[in-house]
Write a protein that holds these residues in place. Structure first.
Motif, PDB file in Angstrom:
ATOM      1  N   LYS A 119      42.106  22.979  40.851  1.00  0.00           N
ATOM      2  CA  LYS A 119      41.753  22.860  42.314  1.00  0.00           C
ATOM      3  C   LYS A 119      42.858  22.783  43.245  1.00  0.00           C
ATOM      4  O   LYS A 119      43.036  21.939  44.089  1.00  0.00           O
ATOM      5  CB  LYS A 119      41.021  21.623  42.685  1.00  0.00           C
ATOM      6  N   ILE A 120      43.752  24.149  42.956  1.00  0.00           N
ATOM      7  CA  ILE A 120      44.808  24.389  43.896  1.00  0.00           C
ATOM      8  C   ILE A 120      44.467  25.648  44.560  1.00  0.00           C
ATOM      9  O   ILE A 120      44.233  26.722  43.830  1.00  0.00           O
ATOM     10  CB  ILE A 120      46.065  24.389  43.069  1.00  0.00           C
ATOM     11  N   PRO A 121      44.656  25.878  45.897  1.00  0.00           N
ATOM     12  CA  PRO A 121      44.372  27.194  46.488  1.00  0.00           C
ATOM     13  C   PRO A 121      45.455  28.344  46.064  1.00  0.00           C
ATOM     14  O   PRO A 121      46.618  27.932  45.610  1.00  0.00           O
ATOM     15  CB  PRO A 121      44.818  26.878  47.986  1.00  0.00           C
ATOM     16  N   TYR A 122      44.978  29.438  45.954  1.00  0.00           N
ATOM     17  CA  TYR A 122      46.086  30.484  45.169  1.00  0.00           C
ATOM     18  C   TYR A 122      45.579  31.751  45.814  1.00  0.00           C
ATOM     19  O   TYR A 122      44.490  31.967  46.357  1.00  0.00           O
ATOM     20  CB  TYR A 122      45.720  30.589  43.823  1.00  0.00           C
ATOM     21  N   VAL A 123      46.768  32.731  46.026  1.00  0.00           N
ATOM     22  CA  VAL A 123      46.649  33.918  46.513  1.00  0.00           C
ATOM     23  C   VAL A 123      45.817  34.602  45.653  1.00  0.00           C
ATOM     24  O   VAL A 123      46.382  35.049  44.535  1.00  0.00           O
ATOM     25  CB  VAL A 123      47.881  34.402  46.935  1.00  0.00           C
ATOM     26  N   GLY A 124      45.140  35.909  46.243  1.00  0.00           N
ATOM     27  CA  GLY A 124      44.470  36.685  45.623  1.00  0.00           C
ATOM     28  C   GLY A 124      43.069  36.660  44.994  1.00  0.00           C
ATOM     29  O   GLY A 124      42.298  35.536  45.362  1.00  0.00           O
ATOM     30  N   CYS A 125      42.614  37.540  44.324  1.00  0.00           N
ATOM     31  CA  CYS A 125      41.249  37.707  43.653  1.00  0.00           C
ATOM     32  C   CYS A 125      40.817  36.457  42.709  1.00  0.00           C
ATOM     33  O   CYS A 125      41.801  35.855  42.161  1.00  0.00           O
ATOM     34  CB  CYS A 125      40.877  39.130  43.085  1.00  0.00           C
ATOM     35  N   GLY A 126      39.715  36.199  42.658  1.00  0.00           N
ATOM     36  CA  GLY A 126      39.332  35.047  41.718  1.00  0.00           C
ATOM     37  C   GLY A 126      39.182  35.526  40.395  1.00  0.00           C
ATOM     38  O   GLY A 126      39.659  36.487  39.779  1.00  0.00           O
ATOM     39  N   ILE A 313      41.409  50.219  40.159  1.00  0.00           N
ATOM     40  CA  ILE A 313      41.710  49.131  41.354  1.00  0.00           C
ATOM     41  C   ILE A 313      42.713  48.336  40.760  1.00  0.00           C
ATOM     42  O   ILE A 313      42.563  47.817  39.383  1.00  0.00           O
ATOM     43  CB  ILE A 313      40.618  48.435  41.776  1.00  0.00           C
ATOM     44  N   ASN A 314      43.726  47.649  41.412  1.00  0.00           N
ATOM     45  CA  ASN A 314      44.732  46.675  40.978  1.00  0.00           C
ATOM     46  C   ASN A 314      44.328  45.534  41.951  1.00  0.00           C
ATOM     47  O   ASN A 314      44.761  45.585  43.351  1.00  0.00           O
ATOM     48  CB  ASN A 314      46.137  47.135  41.189  1.00  0.00           C
ATOM     49  N   THR A 315      44.147  44.233  41.329  1.00  0.00           N
ATOM     50  CA  THR A 315      44.116  43.002  42.354  1.00  0.00           C
ATOM     51  C   THR A 315      45.244  42.403  42.510  1.00  0.00           C
ATOM     52  O   THR A 315      45.388  41.435  43.419  1.00  0.00           O
ATOM     53  CB  THR A 315      42.727  42.028  41.512  1.00  0.00           C
ATOM     54  N   MET A 316      46.333  42.826  41.702  1.00  0.00           N
ATOM     55  CA  MET A 316      47.697  42.021  42.214  1.00  0.00           C
ATOM     56  C   MET A 316      48.816  43.425  42.076  1.00  0.00           C
ATOM     57  O   MET A 316      49.210  43.384  41.279  1.00  0.00           O
ATOM     58  CB  MET A 316      48.185  41.047  41.436  1.00  0.00           C
ATOM     59  N   PRO A 317      48.501  44.268  43.304  1.00  0.00           N
ATOM     60  CA  PRO A 317      49.210  45.429  43.165  1.00  0.00           C
ATOM     61  C   PRO A 317      50.857  45.352  43.336  1.00  0.00           C
ATOM     62  O   PRO A 317      51.213  44.035  43.681  1.00  0.00           O
ATOM     63  CB  PRO A 317      48.821  46.211  44.451  1.00  0.00           C
ATOM     64  N   GLY A 318      51.447  46.180  42.913  1.00  0.00           N
ATOM     65  CA  GLY A 318      52.978  45.878  42.836  1.00  0.00           C
ATOM     66  C   GLY A 318      53.289  45.499  44.310  1.00  0.00           C
ATOM     67  O   GLY A 318      52.976  45.999  45.380  1.00  0.00           O
ATOM     68  N   PHE A 319      54.352  44.855  44.694  1.00  0.00           N
ATOM     69  CA  PHE A 319      54.918  44.279  45.727  1.00  0.00           C
ATOM     70  C   PHE A 319      56.612  44.417  45.837  1.00  0.00           C
ATOM     71  O   PHE A 319      57.190  43.832  46.500  1.00  0.00           O
ATOM     72  CB  PHE A 319      54.505  42.706  45.803  1.00  0.00           C
ATOM     73  N   THR A 320      57.084  45.454  45.265  1.00  0.00           N
ATOM     74  CA  THR A 320      58.604  45.706  45.080  1.00  0.00           C
ATOM     75  C   THR A 320      58.746  46.440  46.363  1.00  0.00           C
ATOM     76  O   THR A 320      57.918  46.724  47.308  1.00  0.00           O
ATOM     77  CB  THR A 320      58.791  46.671  44.011  1.00  0.00           C
ATOM     78  N   ALA A 321      59.962  46.623  46.592  1.00  0.00           N
ATOM     79  CA  ALA A 321      60.527  46.964  48.035  1.00  0.00           C
ATOM     80  C   ALA A 321      59.938  48.362  48.265  1.00  0.00           C
ATOM     81  O   ALA A 321      59.781  48.918  49.328  1.00  0.00           O
ATOM     82  CB  ALA A 321      62.230  47.062  48.050  1.00  0.00           C
ATOM     83  N   ILE A 322      59.729  49.274  47.150  1.00  0.00           N
ATOM     84  CA  ILE A 322      59.014  50.569  47.361  1.00  0.00           C
ATOM     85  C   ILE A 322      57.623  50.660  46.867  1.00  0.00           C
ATOM     86  O   ILE A 322      57.014  51.757  47.086  1.00  0.00           O
ATOM     87  CB  ILE A 322      59.974  51.513  46.369  1.00  0.00           C
TER      88      ILE A 322
END
Length: 353
Positions: A119-126, A313-322
């Motif tokens: 029961k901790i809030p979290y970023v992103g899709c369920g 579809i990617n639910t946690m897409p890459g978040f690198t600098a590029i």
């Protein structure tokens, strides 16, 4: 008083290294005035370790850490448990988790399930949207119901490969060469190969089976490789412009994405007809259909005559600098700092109703 956020990264998937790269970019854009940040890295063997700094992530030194830290599943505690080298145990209250995992054991609903238990809030899709979006086969089943064009495909189970000749015959009855062979649940083009003939198809099937028990064989689509970013929740979805991948390799495989300097991304390319708007509309439809929340990147092909064809579809897409996801939002005036804060705020909003 600052809220406490945990950034989880690494993980047991084949995208472990990319997750570390994404985590560095996320951490650097968390507002330190608002949050106390704990970093927990998960090794490829599955060990959870407390990490001291971004520099340790960059260097890889964190993997030699001795202090374990895990997320408690006890919903009455809402904490991480830290095991010090001297044998003492301490607990730290957690307000929100940002799981920067790509691929299996993190982007597939597993970590999301743990956080639901806690029961901790979290970023992103369920749990549901993460699981069905990770599995390319099930994503296709959902997208078929929307009437959105996608590559024709033949599903194959690993155990069927004992009768390899029959499997190949079945594929050849439906598809023409060249074909693409993909593990259903491996991300970032791991285990993906292009096959131009029967023997190459057999080898590609064997390789894909090393990554997953479910395999997709797809027709080859010739066209622009297009990505579109989605941000928000069901009631209020924002869709970015589009970006085009110009892969240095024959196709946009793992090395072409992250290590080949010749690969390039172009924001807002000129596409035939009204293809850009079709991509944006389809991205929103698919995000809603999989019950997406927070963020996703939806990938398409666009042919020379402007036909839009869904890829994945990617639910946690890459978040690198590029990576395309943050780049597309920056092109729409949303900085990485604003983007990270929006994602965190959505996490808390979902939890608090």
């Amino acid at each position: 008083m600052k809220e406490t956020i945990v950034v989880l990264f690494g993980g047991q998937s084949s995208e472990h290294v990319v997750s570390c790269m994404s985590a560095v970019n996320v951490i650097q854009h968390i507002n330190q005035a608002l949050y106390q940040v704990f970093l927990i890295g998960v090794t490829q063997e599955g060990s959870w370790l407390l990490v001291n700094s971004v520099e340790d992530i960059d260097s890889g030194a964190w993997r030699k850490g001795k202090i374990k830290a895990v997320l408690s599943p006890d919903a009455t505690e809402k904490c991480i448990i830290i095991f010090s080298e001297d044998g003492t145990i301490r607990k730290e209250h957690i307000d929100v988790v940002f799981p920067v995992f790509h691929g299996l054991y993190g982007e597939d609903g597993t970590i999301q399930g743990l956080m639901e238990l806690a029961k901790i809030p979290y970023v992103g899709c369920g749990v549901l949207s993460s699981a069905v979006s990770m599995d390319k086969w099930y994503t296709k089943i959902i997208v078929e119901q929307l009437g959105i064009r996608q590559a024709q495909y033949v599903p194959v189970m690993r155990q069927e490969l004992k009768e390899m000749e029959q499997v190949v015959d079945r594929i050849e009855e439906t598809l023409s060469y060249p074909v693409f062979v993909k593990p259903c649940n491996a991300g970032s083009s791991r285990g993906v190969n292009k096959a131009d003939n029967r023997e190459a198809l057999k080898e590609a099937l064997k390789e894909a089976a090393n990554h997953d028990r479910k395999i997709l064989v797809e027709e080859t689509i010739v066209g622009h490789e297009i990505e579109c970013a989605v941000l928000g929740r069901t009631e209020e979805i924002k869709v970015s412009g589009v970006g085009e991948i110009l892969a240095a390799a024959e196709f946009y495989d793992f090395d072409a994405k992250y290590y080949n300097q010749e690969s390039k991304t172009v924001v807002d390319p000129v596409l035939p007809g009204d293809a850009t708007e079709k991509v944006r509309m389809a991205a929103a439809q698919i995000f809603k259909a999989v019950d997406g929340y927070g963020l996703a990147r939806v990938d398409f092909f666009v042919t020379q005559d402007g036909e839009v064809i869904f890829n994945e579809i990617n639910t946690m897409p890459g978040f690198t600098a590029i990576s395309m996801y943050p780049v597309l939002w920056e092109a729409r005036g949303i900085s990485k700092e604003e983007l990270v804060e929006k994602l965190i705020s959505y996490a808390k909003e979902r939890y608090h109703g």
